[in-house]
Design a protein around this motif. Sequence first.
Motif, short mmCIF file in Angstrom:
data_model
loop_
_atom_site.label_atom_id
_atom_site.label_comp_id
_atom_site.label_asym_id
_atom_site.label_seq_id
_atom_site.Cartn_x
_atom_site.Cartn_y
_atom_site.Cartn_z
N UNK A 120 0.83 -1.21 0.00
CA UNK A 120 0.00 0.00 0.00
C UNK A 120 0.86 1.26 0.00
N UNK A 121 2.15 1.07 0.35
CA UNK A 121 3.00 2.22 0.66
C UNK A 121 3.94 2.55 -0.49
N UNK A 122 4.05 3.82 -0.80
CA UNK A 122 5.05 4.27 -1.76
C UNK A 122 6.12 5.03 -0.99
N UNK A 123 7.29 4.41 -0.88
CA UNK A 123 8.39 5.07 -0.18
C UNK A 123 8.96 6.16 -1.07
N UNK A 124 9.35 7.27 -0.46
CA UNK A 124 10.08 8.29 -1.21
C UNK A 124 11.44 8.39 -0.55
N UNK A 125 12.41 7.70 -1.14
CA UNK A 125 13.73 7.64 -0.52
C UNK A 125 14.59 8.84 -0.87
N UNK A 126 14.09 9.71 -1.72
CA UNK A 126 14.94 10.79 -2.21
C UNK A 126 14.51 12.15 -1.71
N UNK A 127 13.93 12.20 -0.51
CA UNK A 127 13.55 13.49 0.07
C UNK A 127 14.80 14.31 0.33
N UNK A 128 14.67 15.60 0.16
CA UNK A 128 15.82 16.45 0.41
C UNK A 128 15.37 17.80 0.97
N UNK A 129 16.01 18.23 2.03
CA UNK A 129 15.64 19.51 2.65
C UNK A 129 16.87 20.39 2.78
N UNK A 130 16.65 21.67 2.99
CA UNK A 130 17.77 22.58 3.21
C UNK A 130 17.87 22.99 4.68
N UNK A 131 16.96 22.51 5.49
CA UNK A 131 16.91 22.97 6.88
C UNK A 131 17.35 21.86 7.82
N UNK A 382 -0.25 4.72 -5.62
CA UNK A 382 0.02 3.33 -5.99
C UNK A 382 1.20 2.86 -5.16
N UNK A 383 0.94 1.89 -4.30
CA UNK A 383 1.98 1.49 -3.35
C UNK A 383 2.86 0.39 -3.89
N UNK A 384 3.64 -0.18 -2.99
CA UNK A 384 4.46 -1.31 -3.34
C UNK A 384 5.73 -0.95 -4.08
N UNK A 385 6.22 0.23 -3.90
CA UNK A 385 7.47 0.59 -4.58
C UNK A 385 8.21 1.65 -3.78
N UNK A 386 9.46 1.84 -4.22
CA UNK A 386 10.28 2.89 -3.61
C UNK A 386 10.63 3.88 -4.70
N UNK A 387 10.17 5.11 -4.53
CA UNK A 387 10.44 6.16 -5.52
C UNK A 387 11.71 6.88 -5.13
N UNK A 388 12.55 7.14 -6.09
CA UNK A 388 13.78 7.87 -5.78
C UNK A 388 14.82 6.97 -5.12
N UNK A 389 16.07 7.34 -5.28
CA UNK A 389 17.15 6.51 -4.72
C UNK A 389 18.23 7.37 -4.12
N UNK A 390 18.87 6.81 -3.11
CA UNK A 390 20.08 7.45 -2.59
C UNK A 390 21.26 6.54 -2.92
N UNK A 391 22.47 7.07 -2.73
CA UNK A 391 23.65 6.28 -3.10
C UNK A 391 23.87 5.13 -2.11
N UNK A 392 24.95 4.42 -2.29
CA UNK A 392 25.18 3.20 -1.50
C UNK A 392 25.28 3.48 -0.01
N UNK A 393 25.67 4.71 0.31
CA UNK A 393 25.80 5.04 1.72
C UNK A 393 24.52 5.62 2.29
N UNK A 394 23.67 6.13 1.40
CA UNK A 394 22.47 6.84 1.87
C UNK A 394 22.76 8.29 2.12
N UNK A 395 23.83 8.82 1.49
CA UNK A 395 24.25 10.19 1.78
C UNK A 395 23.86 11.18 0.71
N UNK A 396 23.65 10.72 -0.50
CA UNK A 396 23.28 11.64 -1.58
C UNK A 396 22.12 11.08 -2.35
#
Lengths: 445, 740
Positions: A120-131, A382-396
């Motif tokens: 049911x869930x659509x992950x957004x792994x590529x959120x980015x903030x400036x704060x 539409x769930x069941x997926x992960x939108x956006x990606x970060x690098x191998x470390x999860x840093x970018x």
Amino acid sequence: MNIKELFQKSDECCRRDFMSGAASGLLAVGAMPVLSGFAAAQDKQKKQGKGKPVDKPLVLGPATAKNVIYLYMSGGISHIDTFDTKPGADNQGPIESIKTNADGVRISQYFPELAKHMDKIALINSMSSTQGAHAQGRYFMHTSYPMRGTIKHPSIGAWLNRMSGKTNPALPGHVGIGAGANTASAGFFESKFAPLPIGNPESGLQDSKRHGSVSEDRFSRRLAKLAEMNKAFTSKFNDRKVRGYDDMYQEALRLMKSDDLAAFDIGKEPKELRDAYGRNQFGQGCLLARRLIEHNVRFVEVVSGGWDTHTNNFDAMEDRCPPLDQSIATLLADLEVRGLLDDTMVVFATEFGRTPDIVNNGNGRNHFPKAFTCWLAGGGIVGGRAYGKTDAKGANVIENPVPVPDLNATIAHALGLPTEHIIHSPSGRPFRVAHKGKPIRALFA
Amino acid sequence: MKLHLSYLTPVMALALVVPDGTPTDPPKSVNVKTAAKRIDRLLELDMKRAKITPNAMANDATFLRRTYAGIIGRIPTAKETLEFLNSQDQNKRSKIVDSLLNSPGFNSHMFNFWADLLRVKTRLSNQVSGEPFIHYLKDSIGKNKPYDEFVKEMVTASGAAHSRNNGATGLLMRDRGMPLDSMANTVRVFLGTRLECAQCHDHPFDKWKQKDFYQMAAFAGGLSYRNDLAKVPGANNVRKMYGELRQKKDSDGQKALGRMMRQVSNGLNGSGTGLIQLPKDYKYDDAKPRSTVMAHAIFGKSPKIEFKQPKPKKAKKEKRDPRKWRRMTAKERMKERQRMQAGRRGGRGRSRAPELNTRVSYGEWLTSAKNPRFTKVIANRMWKSVMGRGLIEPVDNIMEKTESSNPALMKYLEKLMVDVDYDLKEFQRVLFNTNAFQREATKKEIPSDQKYHFQGPVLRRMTAEQVWDSMLTLVVADVDTKLREPEARAQSVYNDYERLINMSAEELRAEVNQQKLRYSDPKKYRAQQRQRQTRLQAERSRKAQSEQRKQAELRKRAQPLYRALIKARRASDVAKIAQLKSELKKMGIDVDAVEKKRRDRGSMMRRNRGRGRRSTQLVRASDQQHPAPNGHFLRKFGQSDRDQIQASHTEANVPQVLSLLNGFVEKQVLSNSGSALMRSIDSVSSSKEKVRRAYLGILNREPRGREQAVWAHAIDTEGSGVIKDLVWILVNTHEFRFIQ
């Protein structure tokens, strides 16, 4: 027993109530072009002076969601330890990842229940903030604008109510459970768009019941005399503010007598269901949120705190994630069983993530706004997926970056709120529901 | 030919006034009665031109309630009401104004005014406490500090935010880290001018350009929000400790020390360079992005600043070593680049412009009587506070074309403010003495975009603070005597600060080592903290126990005297009672005080004792937490969240009404046997008198017409429960919450 059984076992009266609630819920779902936007269509702001633009009447777009349950993790929940795990990476730490019922999506081992609802869930792994500071991050996440000293922006819940109105006239349109200061607010909108604060979900709406020492009869007699006494004053002073109080008394009394007030009473729920949600403030808050949604309260925020794990990250994850998992999974299942998930968007948000590098003697993670995870479920997603990606470390963020305003624009889009529409503050400045954010249409397809 | 008073010079006007002969205050440059008459005359002229008749004069009861609410922020008690209504003194209205202005309630009410305007918070931010600022405000109000001095102090304040009696820093610390917003807020509050739009682009509605904005901000150029430890006496140990830890490369220790010193490191540092850089995306032709602009005021006479041309320093010529460079990591390269750039500029770190005291020049310009808006704005704000509406509305959005609704009166008020030397109390005294203030409130609502000619005050709902304080008046006897000292809560902040900066090197080392644990071994740290808590708790309970034992002993010894006192009271032997009380006092027991305390606490406390429930803090709004917590009565009724300037409102909403119907009124006023109002009603036996007490205490007037008879009859036939009905109804009426 699972949610379905619990639901079937619940009292006849509750099921009846639910059915009537569901009916109105079903009617508004899907591609209905204009919701209760007729009230909002009269949204014209007074001219403030020469040269200031008058807002065009508001027309809502096609909506996939009617209501929002906004689950807010205050403090900045670590993304690598929850929904953006990096199995095998040096900086992953002791937390393992597990498979979910969505292909290719793995999440932290502390969320086994949610793993069963990942479809049911659509992950957004590529959120980015400036704060990167709490107050600023929280503000940015809720309003899509950076925090300023000279104006206060309304949060997404206030925007929804302002642009699209209430669907249940007896109940407030915007409720905040467990929220302290610095989360949602009406900003420069009128105070009626501010969230109704509920501190402890178990105590319900403050002062909504007659005082124990006053019988129904006595109460009505008092009200009658009060109306009599007020007549002289109201006839003497021809003032909108005075009439406003008469209206508000009517509304409050209506609320006291309305069946809808029961929405605030979670004591009415079966014990097993309350246990399933988790006997803690967040869990019971989720249950209350579901009840409110059933009664057509449009935006309910439930806040979970204590995620600012600078020095005790892994211990905190171990302690706090399982109850969180249980509460949210129960909520999703409950909404699904009652047929509410299609028009209720569930948002899981936080102000920023936490550093991929483990710091503070192997125990903690600091703030990390550059990349983090939020997710959306229901309300047309539409769930069941992960939108956006970060690098191998999860840093970018390496694919499909989602700046914070885009998340709010996506929520607004699902609700049918036009993201281009401008509303002016009392000082004449123009603002939009998600600033310059653009909705992520891919999530709806 | 009509003789207009405006043609007369002030001297001639004085000659026409008969002196009233009984001055109560030391002679001032302004005669209150004359000034008040002048204001009334200017209003009359305006009304005549607009063909409006002034409202009739209000009766004593209406005047009294309005005056109490307007000066001390609460309604009068039944006793205070009766005293005024029964007085035959011709000058009682003027006298009550004087006595209220001199009472502690005035300070509490003025504080709420400033708190709303200056966005006062108990915690200004997570590192900076707002208690010093609150202390400063309360102290300034208490001393009746002249307004221009008050503003100048705040605008030019410097030094540590938490150091003793330096709360004036609070105004700028409120916007710590946001100097541009800080300037915009200051200009809005004190000059009634909205500059904030021009922060990012030329102002769309007014004549200000973005460059103007930056030139205003330049007065505070170079202002740092980090306290200069070099200037802090006794902070040498801290600096040495930093050095020590840096040498030892003890990063945990440095973090621990930094955290401890957070309280010390916040403050205002820098007297102002008068220079500021335009932003990098500056898009107008009149200057280049990132160029430096010089401070210049937006109106009035801009202060002259002597900019000194810095002597160009000899730049060090250094070339990069390519081999070394190739082997460096990105971080190392960045550091190297910075070092070389600094070397080229001829100094370590950022080049600093000389401090030219431009903040003081700014403060002088801002608060000068010659500043075209400074006096106008405060005069207008005070007028609005008293009469319910400004001569200029909105009060803080004055533009080039803005006109007041009565230019002659506005001009006079500005002159009056200067004549009273910016004494806000004196200024308000004049306003409260006008006929305009004493007229009946206007019955018809005047739309906000229409001119108002002040035929009478405006009907207003009480502010959240006034409602709360008035509710308290019903519950707590002598509520103003419970007001706390201005420095009450700031003391602990000052003490902590002084403790930190006066620590010896050994103490510092010990504390750092202990705090280091927080980062290196958090579990152990938490365990240690818990131990410390339990130790403190044990100490506290030991102290409490020994105190209790002492009290018990004392009571035992006083037993015979107590018994005699009871006997004497039964026999109504007044002399004996007095004698016994004084004997008990000699032993250290103040019978009256103990009994009063017990009464004031009321049944609420007794019920809650042992249940771990804390009763609602029954103190006036100015002594509560700022802002009050979410869901508090004050917030329901519209108290500002203190994030925006003057964000308080007086609109109706459902939580308010629920509280009036089922909440505060029932719990604290009616069901609380200790509530002052209920006790006052209980103390009389006649039903008619009970009804009268209720009206006098809540609506501050006698019951009218049949009201008293009908209610008294109901009490006689249906019983005393009717009294609760009456009180509930009266508190819920429009008449209670609106000030006529």
